[in-house]
Each structure stands twice: as C-alpha cells, then as structure tokens.
Design a protein around this motif. Structure first.
Motif, PDB file in Angstrom:
ATOM      1  N   LEU A 160      -2.249  -6.197  10.394  1.00 58.53           N
ATOM      2  CA  LEU A 160      -1.911  -6.884   9.147  1.00 58.53           C
ATOM      3  C   LEU A 160      -3.052  -7.806   8.738  1.00 58.53           C
ATOM      4  CD1 LEU A 160       1.816  -7.933   9.808  1.00 58.53           C
ATOM      5  CD2 LEU A 160       0.964  -5.841   8.713  1.00 58.53           C
ATOM      6  N   PHE A 161      -3.258  -7.897   7.432  1.00 57.29           N
ATOM      7  CA  PHE A 161      -4.241  -8.823   6.894  1.00 57.29           C
ATOM      8  C   PHE A 161      -3.722  -9.387   5.580  1.00 57.29           C
ATOM      9  CE2 PHE A 161      -5.467  -4.707   5.091  1.00 57.29           C
ATOM     10  CZ  PHE A 161      -5.659  -5.005   3.747  1.00 57.29           C
ATOM     11  N   LYS A 162      -4.321 -10.501   5.163  1.00 53.92           N
ATOM     12  CA  LYS A 162      -3.877 -11.101   3.900  1.00 53.92           C
ATOM     13  C   LYS A 162      -5.065 -11.409   3.010  1.00 53.92           C
ATOM     14  CE  LYS A 162      -3.605 -15.950   5.456  1.00 53.92           C
ATOM     15  NZ  LYS A 162      -2.703 -17.123   5.627  1.00 53.92           N
ATOM     16  N   LEU A 163      -4.763 -11.503   1.717  1.00 50.93           N
ATOM     17  CA  LEU A 163      -5.767 -11.856   0.719  1.00 50.93           C
ATOM     18  C   LEU A 163      -5.691 -13.343   0.423  1.00 50.93           C
ATOM     19  CD1 LEU A 163      -5.306  -8.892  -1.796  1.00 50.93           C
ATOM     20  CD2 LEU A 163      -6.784  -9.024   0.212  1.00 50.93           C
ATOM     21  N   LYS A 164      -6.626 -13.822  -0.400  1.00 55.46           N
ATOM     22  CA  LYS A 164      -6.631 -15.234  -0.767  1.00 55.46           C
ATOM     23  C   LYS A 164      -5.339 -15.649  -1.464  1.00 55.46           C
ATOM     24  CE  LYS A 164     -11.653 -15.745  -1.268  1.00 55.46           C
ATOM     25  NZ  LYS A 164     -12.753 -15.991  -2.225  1.00 55.46           N
ATOM     26  N   ASP A 165      -4.722 -14.715  -2.200  1.00 55.87           N
ATOM     27  CA  ASP A 165      -3.493 -15.060  -2.926  1.00 55.87           C
ATOM     28  C   ASP A 165      -2.248 -15.024  -2.041  1.00 55.87           C
ATOM     29  OD1 ASP A 165      -2.987 -12.358  -2.545  1.00 55.87           O
ATOM     30  OD2 ASP A 165      -3.171 -11.811  -4.664  1.00 55.87           O
ATOM     31  N   GLY A 166      -2.432 -14.741  -0.742  1.00 55.37           N
ATOM     32  CA  GLY A 166      -1.326 -14.785   0.195  1.00 55.37           C
ATOM     33  C   GLY A 166      -0.638 -13.457   0.444  1.00 55.37           C
ATOM     34  N   ARG A 167      -0.924 -12.438  -0.340  1.00 55.29           N
ATOM     35  CA  ARG A 167      -0.276 -11.138  -0.141  1.00 55.29           C
ATOM     36  C   ARG A 167      -0.723 -10.518   1.178  1.00 55.29           C
ATOM     37  NH1 ARG A 167      -1.305  -7.283  -4.894  1.00 55.29           N
ATOM     38  NH2 ARG A 167      -3.321  -8.369  -4.981  1.00 55.29           N
ATOM     39  N   VAL A 168       0.217  -9.904   1.876  1.00 59.72           N
ATOM     40  CA  VAL A 168      -0.029  -9.352   3.208  1.00 59.72           C
ATOM     41  C   VAL A 168       0.029  -7.825   3.139  1.00 59.72           C
ATOM     42  CG1 VAL A 168       0.789  -9.247   5.605  1.00 59.72           C
ATOM     43  CG2 VAL A 168       0.905 -11.404   4.333  1.00 59.72           C
ATOM     44  N   TYR A 179      -9.885   2.517   2.082  1.00 51.50           N
ATOM     45  CA  TYR A 179      -8.793   2.489   3.042  1.00 51.50           C
ATOM     46  C   TYR A 179      -7.452   2.334   2.330  1.00 51.50           C
ATOM     47  CZ  TYR A 179     -12.048   2.101   6.935  1.00 51.50           C
ATOM     48  OH  TYR A 179     -13.041   2.355   7.861  1.00 51.50           O
ATOM     49  N   LYS A 180      -6.512   3.186   2.720  1.00 56.42           N
ATOM     50  CA  LYS A 180      -5.137   3.071   2.226  1.00 56.42           C
ATOM     51  C   LYS A 180      -4.468   1.901   2.953  1.00 56.42           C
ATOM     52  CE  LYS A 180      -0.794   5.650   2.589  1.00 56.42           C
ATOM     53  NZ  LYS A 180      -0.196   6.926   3.052  1.00 56.42           N
ATOM     54  N   CYS A 181      -3.876   0.985   2.185  1.00 59.32           N
ATOM     55  CA  CYS A 181      -3.217  -0.178   2.765  1.00 59.32           C
ATOM     56  C   CYS A 181      -1.873  -0.378   2.065  1.00 59.32           C
ATOM     57  CB  CYS A 181      -4.075  -1.439   2.618  1.00 59.32           C
ATOM     58  SG  CYS A 181      -5.701  -1.301   3.425  1.00 59.32           S
ATOM     59  N   VAL A 182      -0.871  -0.777   2.817  1.00 58.44           N
ATOM     60  CA  VAL A 182       0.483  -0.950   2.280  1.00 58.44           C
ATOM     61  C   VAL A 182       0.788  -2.439   2.165  1.00 58.44           C
ATOM     62  CG1 VAL A 182       2.937  -0.483   2.636  1.00 58.44           C
ATOM     63  CG2 VAL A 182       1.221   1.221   3.324  1.00 58.44           C
ATOM     64  N   GLU A 183       1.178  -2.875   0.959  1.00 54.75           N
ATOM     65  CA  GLU A 183       1.603  -4.260   0.789  1.00 54.75           C
ATOM     66  C   GLU A 183       2.977  -4.425   1.429  1.00 54.75           C
ATOM     67  OE1 GLU A 183       2.091  -7.760  -2.604  1.00 54.75           O
ATOM     68  OE2 GLU A 183       1.933  -5.649  -3.237  1.00 54.75           O
ATOM     69  N   ILE A 184       3.106  -5.379   2.336  1.00 52.43           N
ATOM     70  CA  ILE A 184       4.335  -5.520   3.120  1.00 52.43           C
ATOM     71  C   ILE A 184       5.534  -5.854   2.237  1.00 52.43           C
ATOM     72  CG2 ILE A 184       5.452  -6.819   4.989  1.00 52.43           C
ATOM     73  CD1 ILE A 184       3.193  -4.850   5.852  1.00 52.43           C
TER      74      ILE A 184
END
Length: 203
Positions: A160-168, A179-184
C-alpha cells in the motif's frame, strides 16, 4: 544581487552567465516558481501587453533546473521563429533544444550519467523530461534524499502507498509502461508512472 548570482543558486554556476544573457537577449520575464506537481516549468508567449514568460520550479536539483530552463527557452526561440505554426514539441522545437543544449555540453556542465541520458533523449526529445524515464531517473539521482518517499517502481508488489492528498492505493502488476494500482476506498483502478513519488503505508 544580479540575476546571474541568483541563477547560480539554482543551476550549475558555470551555466548561469549564458542563461542570464538569454534572459536579456530574448527580453524574457524569468520566474523561479513554487513547486508544481504537474510540471517542472512552462513557457508563455507574448500576450496582452506582456512579453515572453518562463517559470521553473525552485525545488529542482541544479541539473534538472538547467535542463528544464533550456527546454523552455527552446519553446521561446521556436515561437519567435514560427509563432503558433510549429507544433509545441515538433521538429522545430527539437532542433532548437538540441542547439541550445550544446553550449552546456561544451562547458562539460553535466555529470557523465546525465550527459549520456540527455544525449539519448536529444535523439528524439519527448514533450517533457519527465516523460523520458531514463533522463528522469538520471536527474533524480541528484535530488536530496527524501525520507519515506519512494517511486512507484520501487514499491513492493501488493504493498500500500499513499499520495499527498491522502488517497491510499495498492500496487498491482505492470501494464506496458505503467503500473496498475487500485484505490482502496473506491476500488477504482489507476495507472501510475514508474517514477511517480509516493509514500509507503502499513497494512
């Protein structure tokens, strides 16, 4: 303090006098800008009584600052020659970018790894130095270390990783260049550049 001294704070000092002369020669308003996630710099042609305007993010390392500056001056030079008849990153701009980068090669301003990456990039420069991953990685090696910040390509699979806006997000497989990434929170799928900067989070 004159502009060459100011420029020398942000780029290799031996490059600053030539950039200072370009600012005068092209009668350009040159602004050292706040950090912008979407771009390193930009160029705006004369409009509404204002002349040429270039801005470059203040927080770039000296080599990235110089590459971005030359990139934007190549836009200015191309506009002077062709106005809006040339494509933003067409052959006219590419040729100007190559010519305007040459004096800094002659002065041996860049370390060998960056010079090699720029040389490959100059064979067919893309719209942004960010979009050439080889050049972008070479430039990033000279950034000061950032604690807890990783590029997406360095994030472990399924981590898991997060962006500056807090989305994980959870990192999934690589699809061609991204890279395919899924927003939790939403389960929506996003594609991330390998060099996008993110922060790891615990499970």
């Amino acid at each position: 303090m004159d502009k060459v001294q100011i420029l020398a704070r942000y780029m290799p000092p031996e490059a600053a006098p030539l950039i200072g002369r370009w600012i005068d020669y092209f009668k350009c308003e040159f602004k050292i800008s706040r950090s912008r996630d979407s771009k390193f710099g930009d160029y705006r042609p004369p409009f509404g009584g204002k002349g040429h305007r270039i801005s470059v993010n203040f927080n770039l390392n000296p080599y990235a600052f110089l590459v971005t500056t030359v990139h934007e001056f190549a836009h200015l030079h191309t506009w002077n020659e062709h106005k809006d008849k040339a494509k933003p990153h067409g052959v006219e701009w590419k040729n100007n970018f190559k010519r305007m980068m040459q004096p800094f090669f002659d002065k041996d301003v860049f370390p060998a790894d960056i010079k090699n990456a720029i040389t490959k990039y100059l064979n067919n420069p893309a719209a942004s130095s960010c979009s050439d991953l080889n050049l972008y990685r070479s430039l990033r090696r000279y950034d000061p270390p950032k604690e807890d910040v990783f590029s997406v390509e360095k994030v472990p699979f399924k981590a898991l990783f997060k962006l500056k806006d807090g989305r994980v997000f959870r990192k999934e497989e690589k699809l061609r260049k991204r890279y395919k990434c899924v927003e939790i929170a939403t389960r929506r799928i996003y594609l991330f550049s390998p060099v996008a900067e993110v922060e790891l989070v615990g499970e």
